[in-house]
Scaffold this motif. Structure first.
Motif, PDB file in Angstrom:
ATOM      1  N   GLY A 151       0.820  -1.207   0.000  1.00 29.95           N
ATOM      2  CA  GLY A 151       0.000   0.000   0.000  1.00 29.95           C
ATOM      3  C   GLY A 151       0.854   1.257   0.000  1.00 29.95           C
ATOM      4  N   LEU A 152       1.913   1.239   0.787  1.00 34.25           N
ATOM      5  CA  LEU A 152       2.820   2.378   0.853  1.00 34.25           C
ATOM      6  C   LEU A 152       3.476   2.634  -0.504  1.00 34.25           C
ATOM      7  N   PHE A 153       3.984   1.575  -1.128  1.00 32.23           N
ATOM      8  CA  PHE A 153       4.640   1.749  -2.427  1.00 32.23           C
ATOM      9  C   PHE A 153       3.656   2.151  -3.513  1.00 32.23           C
ATOM     10  N   PHE A 154       2.433   1.667  -3.438  1.00 29.52           N
ATOM     11  CA  PHE A 154       1.398   2.082  -4.388  1.00 29.52           C
ATOM     12  C   PHE A 154       1.123   3.572  -4.237  1.00 29.52           C
ATOM     13  N   ALA A 155       0.967   4.030  -3.009  1.00 31.97           N
ATOM     14  CA  ALA A 155       0.686   5.447  -2.759  1.00 31.97           C
ATOM     15  C   ALA A 155       1.861   6.329  -3.188  1.00 31.97           C
ATOM     16  N   VAL A 156       3.081   5.914  -2.860  1.00 33.12           N
ATOM     17  CA  VAL A 156       4.260   6.698  -3.249  1.00 33.12           C
ATOM     18  C   VAL A 156       4.380   6.758  -4.771  1.00 33.12           C
ATOM     19  N   GLY A 157       4.158   5.647  -5.438  1.00 32.44           N
ATOM     20  CA  GLY A 157       4.208   5.626  -6.898  1.00 32.44           C
ATOM     21  C   GLY A 157       3.142   6.512  -7.515  1.00 32.44           C
ATOM     22  N   PHE A 158       1.959   6.513  -6.922  1.00 31.59           N
ATOM     23  CA  PHE A 158       0.878   7.359  -7.410  1.00 31.59           C
ATOM     24  C   PHE A 158       1.239   8.830  -7.276  1.00 31.59           C
TER      25      PHE A 158
END
Length: 95
Positions: free
Chosen positions: A46-53
């Motif tokens: 979830g963290l990496f998804f949010a950072v990538g977004f």
């Protein structure tokens, strides 16, 4: 309409990721530059998804800003050249 559909697809992907992530409580070891830690796989994803977004939107915003500035400069140039052309036309038609 396209924005609504795109936003709906994004929300659906996010909800599906949350649903799948909540079922996965596995802990994983994550090594980063100066230390390491043990995190929940769902939280890490979830963290990496949010950072990538956020990074994707930041890059998009910078590119859009650059294009808008370039467009403004080109519009100024067109207006200036149109004024010059009108001046030349009015100067030659009066003869």
């Amino acid at each position: 309409m396209k924005r609504i559909v795109a936003l709906l697809v994004l929300v659906l992907v996010f909800v599906a990721a949350l649903a799948l992530g909540s079922q996965n409580g596995q802990l994983v070891q994550f090594n980063y530059l100066v230390a390491q830690g043990e995190f929940s796989l769902a939280a890490l994803l979830g963290l990496f998804f949010a950072v990538g977004f956020v990074v994707g939107w930041a890059v998009f915003a910078l590119l859009l800003l650059r294009l808008k500035l370039q467009n403004r400069a080109l519009n100024r140039s067109v207006r200036r050249q149109s004024r010059e052309l009108d001046t030349l036309r009015s100067g030659t038609s009066g003869e």
